[in-house]
Design an enzyme around this catalytic site. Structure first.
Site, PDB file in Angstrom:
ATOM      1  N   THR A 125       3.089   5.151   9.197  1.00 45.26           N
ATOM      2  CA  THR A 125       2.261   5.696   8.121  1.00 45.26           C
ATOM      3  C   THR A 125       0.835   5.188   8.182  1.00 45.26           C
ATOM      4  O   THR A 125       0.581   4.058   8.624  1.00 45.26           O
ATOM      5  CB  THR A 125       2.854   5.301   6.756  1.00 45.26           C
ATOM      6  OG1 THR A 125       1.922   5.655   5.730  1.00 45.26           O
ATOM      7  CG2 THR A 125       3.114   3.813   6.655  1.00 45.26           C
ATOM      8  N   TYR A 149       4.983  -0.579   0.726  1.00 42.24           N
ATOM      9  CA  TYR A 149       5.403   0.509   1.609  1.00 42.24           C
ATOM     10  C   TYR A 149       4.734   0.372   2.980  1.00 42.24           C
ATOM     11  O   TYR A 149       5.394   0.387   4.024  1.00 42.24           O
ATOM     12  CB  TYR A 149       5.065   1.862   0.967  1.00 42.24           C
ATOM     13  CG  TYR A 149       5.235   3.013   1.906  1.00 42.24           C
ATOM     14  CD1 TYR A 149       6.483   3.314   2.441  1.00 42.24           C
ATOM     15  CD2 TYR A 149       4.146   3.782   2.301  1.00 42.24           C
ATOM     16  CE1 TYR A 149       6.639   4.362   3.336  1.00 42.24           C
ATOM     17  CE2 TYR A 149       4.297   4.833   3.182  1.00 42.24           C
ATOM     18  CZ  TYR A 149       5.543   5.117   3.698  1.00 42.24           C
ATOM     19  OH  TYR A 149       5.696   6.145   4.585  1.00 42.24           O
TER      20      TYR A 149
HETATM   21  C1  UD1 Z   1       1.264   9.736   1.062  1.00 38.49           C
HETATM   22  C2  UD1 Z   1       2.678   9.411   1.467  1.00 38.49           C
HETATM   23  C3  UD1 Z   1       2.731   8.044   2.023  1.00 38.49           C
HETATM   24  C4  UD1 Z   1       1.702   7.885   3.147  1.00 38.49           C
HETATM   25  C5  UD1 Z   1       0.311   8.282   2.667  1.00 38.49           C
HETATM   26  C6  UD1 Z   1      -0.679   8.283   3.817  1.00 38.49           C
HETATM   27  C7  UD1 Z   1       4.745  10.147   0.361  1.00 38.49           C
HETATM   28  C8  UD1 Z   1       5.548  10.150  -0.902  1.00 38.49           C
HETATM   29  N1  UD1 Z   1       3.557   9.497   0.315  1.00 38.49           N
HETATM   30  O1  UD1 Z   1       0.900   8.886  -0.009  1.00 38.49           O
HETATM   31  O2  UD1 Z   1       4.008   7.811   2.522  1.00 38.49           O
HETATM   32  O3  UD1 Z   1       1.643   6.561   3.553  1.00 38.49           O
HETATM   33  O4  UD1 Z   1       0.392   9.608   2.146  1.00 38.49           O
HETATM   34  O5  UD1 Z   1      -1.970   8.523   3.333  1.00 38.49           O
HETATM   35  O6  UD1 Z   1       5.130  10.725   1.359  1.00 38.49           O
HETATM   36  N2  UD1 Z   1      -2.615  12.378  -6.773  1.00 38.49           N
HETATM   37  C9  UD1 Z   1      -3.012  12.783  -8.040  1.00 38.49           C
HETATM   38  N3  UD1 Z   1      -2.068  13.271  -8.877  1.00 38.49           N
HETATM   39  C10 UD1 Z   1      -0.742  13.389  -8.551  1.00 38.49           C
HETATM   40  C11 UD1 Z   1      -0.348  12.983  -7.237  1.00 38.49           C
HETATM   41  C12 UD1 Z   1      -1.310  12.483  -6.395  1.00 38.49           C
HETATM   42  O7  UD1 Z   1      -4.191  12.684  -8.397  1.00 38.49           O
HETATM   43  O8  UD1 Z   1       0.056  13.834  -9.372  1.00 38.49           O
HETATM   44  C13 UD1 Z   1      -3.639  11.868  -5.834  1.00 38.49           C
HETATM   45  C14 UD1 Z   1      -3.403  10.429  -5.405  1.00 38.49           C
HETATM   46  O9  UD1 Z   1      -4.007   9.532  -6.284  1.00 38.49           O
HETATM   47  C15 UD1 Z   1      -4.059  10.456  -4.007  1.00 38.49           C
HETATM   48  C16 UD1 Z   1      -3.768  11.869  -3.489  1.00 38.49           C
HETATM   49  O10 UD1 Z   1      -3.524  12.641  -4.661  1.00 38.49           O
HETATM   50  O11 UD1 Z   1      -5.459  10.308  -4.108  1.00 38.49           O
HETATM   51  C17 UD1 Z   1      -2.552  11.940  -2.599  1.00 38.49           C
HETATM   52  O12 UD1 Z   1      -1.438  11.315  -3.254  1.00 38.49           O
HETATM   53  P1  UD1 Z   1       0.068  11.552  -2.754  1.00 38.49           P
HETATM   54  O13 UD1 Z   1       0.272  12.980  -2.463  1.00 38.49           O
HETATM   55  O14 UD1 Z   1       0.961  10.898  -3.779  1.00 38.49           O
HETATM   56  O15 UD1 Z   1       0.114  10.788  -1.377  1.00 38.49           O
HETATM   57  P2  UD1 Z   1      -0.259   9.267  -1.015  1.00 38.49           P
HETATM   58  O16 UD1 Z   1      -0.097   8.332  -2.139  1.00 38.49           O
HETATM   59  O17 UD1 Z   1      -1.607   9.303  -0.317  1.00 38.49           O
END
Ligand code: UD1
Length: 336
Positions: A125, A149
């Protein structure tokens, strides 16, 4: 059928092959004529996501089971996906991550060594980089995870490296950036319940399955204050695993490769793309930053293109949004 699928071909074990990414890889492997067996405990995966391969329900940390599977199926390649993957969950419950990800991988590697497995493709990752300078990471950027993680996966990479140096299996560790989208033919997709992934949550909000999406953090030093990530379509990511397999079969040296497109999008840009795909805006509300989140995480992705000859086909935010939404609609219609 490909050369690889002719009789006499040994088997590829895919751990976590009923999960989101693993199932897309299984699909591409079986379509290429490979012999595949899946081990998945179905804690987050789904039986129906495994297409074209035998599914054995069990845990990769179960040494007796894994030794039996490796022996009875004549496995020479292991693709290891089984893991917990949710960053905030790892912050809240670190030992679960070190147990499921690091300890289970150690146990699996011991079985691989004892069964003389030739090669391993490992799901790592981008979280191993923590907060890289400038928000961009190449493979030689110092690793400095900021959540359990990322640490749990980095320790697994170290075990692979040290085992290979001691005569164990050669490996490719793929450091995934943000995986999104679903099978373009709509057969499988991201089905995780209570998912936290941005695209998934945005699609659920677009379809009215959630009231709104929370934007976690609007005060980052990024283009519009929200988090920036390098979103890679799951079909392109799956293809990288087949490319890694060909590379290892060709005698390639063990290596670590970033899997991303090399450019990023903000949370707001993702919401706009999902809104375009849906034909109406995604409802959202602004919330404070989420624990363990880096502001920006983008791949330098030259090495994977050069080493594996990997050529992405779906580097298009709108395509990612359309395939994600199509899958979410399918899930919604099959639930009613
Ligand atoms: C994901 C992966 C992680 C990997 C990483 C690499 C999963 C569950 N997570 O994490 O394994 O190491 O990519 O970059 O597979 N966000 C919001 N609102 C939401 C959800 C997310 O604002 O409801 C934002 C988060 O703060 C972040 C972005 O969207 O800035 C991406 O978040 P998310 O899709 O949860 O992925 P990561 O935490 O980056």
């Amino acid at each position: 059928m490909t050369q690889a699928g002719k009789s006499g071909q040994r088997t590829i074990l895919v751990t976590g092959g009923a999960g989101y990414i693993g199932s897309h890889v299984v699909l591409q492997l079986t379509e290429a004529g490979e012999r595949v067996v899946v081990v998945d405990d179905l804690s987050t995966g789904f039986r129906e996501s495994v297409i074209g391969a035998e599914l054995i329900v069990g845990n990769v940390g179960d040494r007796v089971l894994m030794a039996k599977v490796l022996r009875e199926h004549d496995v020479d390649t292991v693709m290891h996906f089984a893991a917990r993957t949710i960053v905030p969950e790892s912050v809240a419950d670190p030992l679960r991550y070190y147990g499921n990800n690091t300890c289970a991988t150690r146990s699996l590697l011991e079985c691989c060594r004892d069964a003389a497995v030739n090669q391993i493709v490992f799901s790592s990752t981008a979280a191993v980089y923590g907060i890289p300078e400038g928000g961009q990471a190449a493979e030689d950027t110092p690793t400095a995870p900021i959540n359990p993680y990322g640490s749990s996966k980095l320790m697994s990479e170290w075990m692979l490296r040290d085992l290979a140096a001691a005569g164990g299996p050669r490996y490719v560790a793929l450091r995934y950036f943000n995986v999104a989208g679903c099978d373009p033919a709509g057969r499988i997709g991201q089905s995780t319940r209570h998912a936290t992934l941005l695209f998934k949550v945005a699609c659920e909000a677009a379809l009215g399955q959630r009231d709104r999406l929370s934007i976690f953090g609007t005060d980052y030093a990024t283009v519009d204050g929200t988090g920036v990530r390098d979103y890679i379509h799951v079909a392109d990511l799956a293809r990288a695993h087949l490319d890694a397999l060909a590379y290892l079969r060709g005698g390639g040296d063990s290596t670590v490769l970033n899997c991303g497109y090399g450019h990023g999008y903000s949370v707001r840009e993702v919401l706009e793309a999902v809104g375009r795909a849906h034909g109406s805006p995604v409802p959202w509300i602004e919330q404070p930053r989420r624990a363990g989140d880096p502001p920006s995480l983008i791949a330098v992705s030259d090495r994977i293109r050069e080493t594996l000859g990997w050529q992405p086909r779906h580097d298009d935010l709108d395509f990612i949004a359309r395939t994600s939404l199509a899958w979410e609609r399918k899930l919604a219609s099959s639930a009613t």
